[in-house]
Design a protein around this motif. Sequence first.
Motif, short mmCIF file in Angstrom:
data_model
loop_
_atom_site.label_atom_id
_atom_site.label_comp_id
_atom_site.label_asym_id
_atom_site.label_seq_id
_atom_site.Cartn_x
_atom_site.Cartn_y
_atom_site.Cartn_z
N ASN A 190 0.84 -1.21 0.00
CA ASN A 190 0.00 0.00 0.00
C ASN A 190 0.87 1.25 0.00
N ALA A 249 2.80 1.90 -3.16
CA ALA A 249 1.83 2.35 -4.17
C ALA A 249 1.55 3.84 -4.01
N TYR A 284 2.17 6.66 -6.75
CA TYR A 284 1.09 7.60 -7.09
C TYR A 284 1.62 9.04 -7.02
N LYS A 314 -1.10 1.09 -9.27
CA LYS A 314 -2.21 0.15 -9.37
C LYS A 314 -1.78 -1.27 -9.00
N PHE A 342 -1.28 -1.49 -5.15
CA PHE A 342 -2.55 -1.43 -4.41
C PHE A 342 -3.31 -2.75 -4.56
N LEU A 343 -3.32 -3.28 -5.76
CA LEU A 343 -4.02 -4.56 -6.01
C LEU A 343 -3.37 -5.70 -5.23
N LEU A 352 -6.29 2.90 -4.56
CA LEU A 352 -6.51 2.36 -5.91
C LEU A 352 -7.57 3.19 -6.63
N THR A 401 -6.10 6.34 -7.87
CA THR A 401 -5.24 6.12 -9.04
C THR A 401 -6.08 5.96 -10.30
N TYR A 402 -7.17 5.21 -10.20
CA TYR A 402 -8.06 5.07 -11.36
C TYR A 402 -8.68 6.42 -11.74
N TYR A 453 -14.03 1.22 -6.41
CA TYR A 453 -13.12 1.03 -5.27
C TYR A 453 -13.37 2.05 -4.15
#
Length: 590
Positions: free
Chosen positions: A75, A78, A82, A91, A94-95, A111, A114-115, A127
Amino acid sequence: MIQNKMYEKLINFFNQKDYDKLIDEYSFLKEKKLVTAFVLNLVGLSYANQNKYQKAIDFISDAIDLDPNFPDPYNNIAIVYYSIKEYSLAKDNFLKCLELNNNHFQAAYGLANTYKMTQEFKLAIKYYNQSINLDRNFYPSWIQKIRTQSQICDWNQNEKDVEFLCKNLKDKSFDPYLSLFMINDSALQFKIAKLYVENKYKNNEYSFNLSRNINKKIKIGYFSSDFMNHATMHLMKKMFIKHNHDKFDIYCYSYGKKKDEVTEEIKKSITNFKDISNKSDDDLIVYLRDQKIDIAIDLKGFCSENKFFIFSRKIAPIQVSYLGYPGTTGANFIDYIIADNVLINEENRKFFSEKIIFMPDSYQVNDDGKKISNIKLSREDYGLPKDTFVFCCFNKIAKIHKTEFDTWLNILKKSAKSILWLLSENDIAINNLKKYAKKNGVDPNRIIFSSKQKLDVHLARHRLADLFLDTFTCNAHTTASDALWAELPIITKSGNTFASRVASSLLTSLGLDELITYNIKDYENLAINLSENKNKLNTINNKLKKNKLSMSLFNTLKFTRNIENAYSIIYDKYSKNERTADIKVDKVKI
């Protein structure tokens, strides 16, 4: 037990942002061969918080290598990716965190963010919902979900989400910035801001040992992350030059990471431009107090990338909110807010924690040298029909709510030979608006979208429109003064909050009160009437052209002298040890 004590010490250093001691403790543990994945992860986070991203990546990667089944480092790395806009790596990590721990609400939130940045809005909302389902009290997920839904004009869910947040205002609040766009209620905005500040910021009663000599030059500090190509600087940059430098020492304190040609322009025109973006929080407070600023002007409030905490720690004896955040901060450590008697009237005065500096005209400064391109543009360049009446709104699409759009569709229905021209930001929003128009009986081809352009060209293309239609809950602000500077009339509906009355303030200062309405019916009727009555619209156009030159809205020097008068008054009160109070600024003769 020893390990728990070790962790406790590290966590305390981390929470206190005492990163040097944390690194010293890490070195001690390394020597004793007591380093764990938890320790490496925390050291990495401390570097991330100091914007030392490569070191952060190195340490957190070591944590992952040491314990590949520990979710938190995935996390955290990530978050670092970011921060440096490596969205694909963000991504993936986070996944991976969610794969190891599907209850990790912060990873779901990260996440989603980020999307959102990659404009995968539906995945972002998915999410955000996952994060909310895991922890309904994690308000950042609610806030960003609402903002994302606004970006794609998903109105129905937004209304429900805002209602949930407002119903749960008990011991906890949410980011007040959202309330500017979603809530037309000064009392509720005040409650949200006040509770938010009480929970997040501890008031620091710091005593300043500054000269109270009324004859000295007054030191003014402007604080922002937006000393760049940004709406705030489009309005303000000329004022910095126009200040009376014989009476005022002007300092600009920039904590933004982004720099561009506007940053360089301001740096060249301002002797005292200070880049404070790389200082740690504690070092920053010490540095700013040592600067001995008399009046600190916060240009951000709760807007993104703010450093509102510095004002809670008291960096100047007089602290003022201006321009960037159009509403009350709810903070007892902000002494004044700069406004005018259109924005803050007798009815809503009680919903401001600050004392009010009432400017003699509009509160908004403008650059009277703003360039409009001489490029020859035609309606065909933008896919606009030649022989139609062009309504436009160049506000961000997130400001458009169902109420506005329904109103605009009604105007289009009653004004048959007209189209609506908007700015495009993403395909989902465009499709949603077109589908909604079709469902409500308006040909979607009558709604035309254009992309963003350089400011001078954008100002020039205003000439292709006939009338600007304002949004309601949060008006056009800089966008409204852009339209008026380009000599395009704007009609507005004045609301109950600062943010919903800005266009009214600008129009009043230009003597164009006839373009201000107070309910949707009058707004609709005025728009239709002007689209059908060419003579009436021409009269307004001519009045705008005349008043633009003769009245004060677009007179940077006059505004600067007026605001300097305000600074002198509040400094005089401070120098005489008088209590703060609302002040009404008289016009300065030039």
